[in-house]
Design a protein around this motif. Structure first.
Motif, PDB file in Angstrom:
ATOM      1  N   THR A   1       5.281  -4.563 -13.208  1.00 41.32           N
ATOM      2  CA  THR A   1       3.693  -4.050 -13.155  1.00 41.32           C
ATOM      3  C   THR A   1       3.348  -2.956 -13.954  1.00 41.32           C
ATOM      4  O   THR A   1       4.179  -1.839 -14.089  1.00 41.32           O
ATOM      5  CB  THR A   1       3.545  -3.698 -11.433  1.00 41.32           C
TER       6      THR A   1
ATOM      7  N   ALA B   1       1.112   0.306 -13.955  1.00 41.40           N
ATOM      8  CA  ALA B   1      -0.119   1.192 -13.216  1.00 41.40           C
ATOM      9  C   ALA B   1      -0.882   1.785 -14.381  1.00 41.40           C
ATOM     10  O   ALA B   1      -0.328   2.546 -14.857  1.00 41.40           O
ATOM     11  CB  ALA B   1       1.083   2.064 -12.460  1.00 41.40           C
TER      12      ALA B   1
ATOM     13  N   ASP C   1      -4.937   6.735 -13.015  1.00 39.63           N
ATOM     14  CA  ASP C   1      -5.897   6.882 -11.718  1.00 39.63           C
ATOM     15  C   ASP C   1      -6.690   7.803 -11.884  1.00 39.63           C
ATOM     16  O   ASP C   1      -6.538   8.781 -12.547  1.00 39.63           O
ATOM     17  CB  ASP C   1      -4.723   7.034 -10.374  1.00 39.63           C
TER      18      ASP C   1
ATOM     19  N   HIS D   1      -3.488   7.249  -5.470  1.00 34.08           N
ATOM     20  CA  HIS D   1      -3.142   5.881  -4.929  1.00 34.08           C
ATOM     21  C   HIS D   1      -2.190   6.024  -4.068  1.00 34.08           C
ATOM     22  O   HIS D   1      -1.224   6.458  -4.007  1.00 34.08           O
ATOM     23  CB  HIS D   1      -2.899   5.079  -6.366  1.00 34.08           C
TER      24      HIS D   1
ATOM     25  N   VAL E   1       0.300   4.275  -1.454  1.00 37.87           N
ATOM     26  CA  VAL E   1       1.257   2.970  -1.513  1.00 37.87           C
ATOM     27  C   VAL E   1       1.826   3.140  -0.101  1.00 37.87           C
ATOM     28  O   VAL E   1       2.614   3.984   0.187  1.00 37.87           O
ATOM     29  CB  VAL E   1       2.155   2.996  -2.467  1.00 37.87           C
TER      30      VAL E   1
ATOM     31  N   GLN F   1       5.706  -1.505  -0.069  1.00 40.48           N
ATOM     32  CA  GLN F   1       5.382  -1.937  -1.565  1.00 40.48           C
ATOM     33  C   GLN F   1       6.319  -1.021  -2.357  1.00 40.48           C
ATOM     34  O   GLN F   1       6.434  -1.135  -3.557  1.00 40.48           O
ATOM     35  CB  GLN F   1       4.074  -1.584  -1.787  1.00 40.48           C
TER      36      GLN F   1
ATOM     37  N   ARG G   1      -3.647  -1.980 -10.611  1.00 44.04           N
ATOM     38  CA  ARG G   1      -2.006  -2.132 -10.929  1.00 44.04           C
ATOM     39  C   ARG G   1      -2.193  -3.707 -11.249  1.00 44.04           C
ATOM     40  O   ARG G   1      -2.601  -4.590 -10.495  1.00 44.04           O
ATOM     41  CB  ARG G   1      -1.685  -2.119  -9.453  1.00 44.04           C
TER      42      ARG G   1
ATOM     43  N   SER H   1       0.046  -7.124 -13.202  1.00 46.53           N
ATOM     44  CA  SER H   1       1.317  -7.647 -13.468  1.00 46.53           C
ATOM     45  C   SER H   1       1.337  -7.619 -15.166  1.00 46.53           C
ATOM     46  O   SER H   1       0.435  -7.828 -15.773  1.00 46.53           O
ATOM     47  CB  SER H   1       1.362  -9.256 -13.147  1.00 46.53           C
TER      48      SER H   1
END
Length: 237
Positions: free
Chosen positions: A41, A43, A46, A50, A52, A56, A85, A87
């Motif tokens: 992934t 990221a 930001d 963020h 999580v 996760q 976020r 792929s």
């Protein structure tokens, strides 16, 4: 538990994280490649904390790039990934992503593999803005304003804003707010008093620092400094 070490990629860090509770990842001007459960992934940068959840976050390994450096590895402007976020196969070809995942699946040190992948794709040598990115990062971290940074790098404020969005995901003003906060938090976690950290990072006073922290992270300065040794704030709630 969160751990990190310096990377072979200049200014980057390899990290691993495993948590059973909520994790608050703070804005830091950086982007990451994160490997977890057979997937990679990206990221994005930001603008706010963020959050999580524990599931996760479980058994993740990542490569956190120095501010402004990820786009020349990933291959797209940072602003396209701001606060996202995604792929890796949404950005790279399926073949390139599959090859990267196969290398990670067969490795006892996925952090080192992420470094190898990034080093192979790093286009710093061909990036005319590489030195500019480094200088802007340094000046933003000490709290220089947009006009000062633009003058130092020989750009108009509009040109600087555009180049910063491509490299960092947002303009120099936001970058400066985030990196200055990061610097102040680093000092506070190292034992500097809040008032002294605020003064050394260029805030008007401790109250100014506290307001910026609350605005960018949604928690208080005291809450962020309490958990020692982490770059992410883990909630005890």
């Amino acid at each position: 538990m969160y751990r990190e070490r310096p990377s072979r990629l200049p200014g980057a860090f390899v990290w691993s994280g495993n948590s059973g509770g909520e994790t608050r990842v703070l804005p830091d001007g950086c982007m990451d490649l994160i490997y977890r459960d057979g997937n990679i992934t990206i990221a994005g940068p930001d603008t706010r904390a963020h959050v999580v959840d524990g599931e996760q976050w479980s058994t993740a390994v990542g490569l956190r790039f120095a501010p402004g450096c990820a786009p020349r590895v990933i291959g797209i402007p940072a602003h396209e990934l701001a606060d996202l976020r995604v792929s890796l196969d949404d950005v790279w070809s399926s073949r390139a992503t599959r090859h990267a995942v196969e290398r990670l699946l067969g490795s006892d040190d996925p952090g080192a593999v992420l470094e190898d992948i990034a080093l192979q794709h790093d286009a710093r040598a061909d990036d005319p803005d590489a030195l500019l990115v480094d200088q802007v990062s340094q000046q933003a971290r000490i709290g220089d304003d947009v006009t000062t940074i633009a003058a130092a790098v020989g750009l108009s404020t509009r040109q600087l804003h555009r180049r910063c969005r491509d490299a960092f995901g947002y303009g120099a003003k936001t970058l400066s707010r985030i990196l200055r906060m990061t610097r102040a938090l680093d000092m506070a976690r190292a034992g500097t008093t809040f008032a002294a950290a605020a003064a050394q990072a260029g805030y008007a006073d401790q109250a100014h620092l506290s307001r910026e922290v609350k605005d960018l992270t949604d928690v208080t300065l005291g809450q962020l400094v309490a958990p020692a040794g982490n770059s992410a704030y883990r909630s005890t709630e």
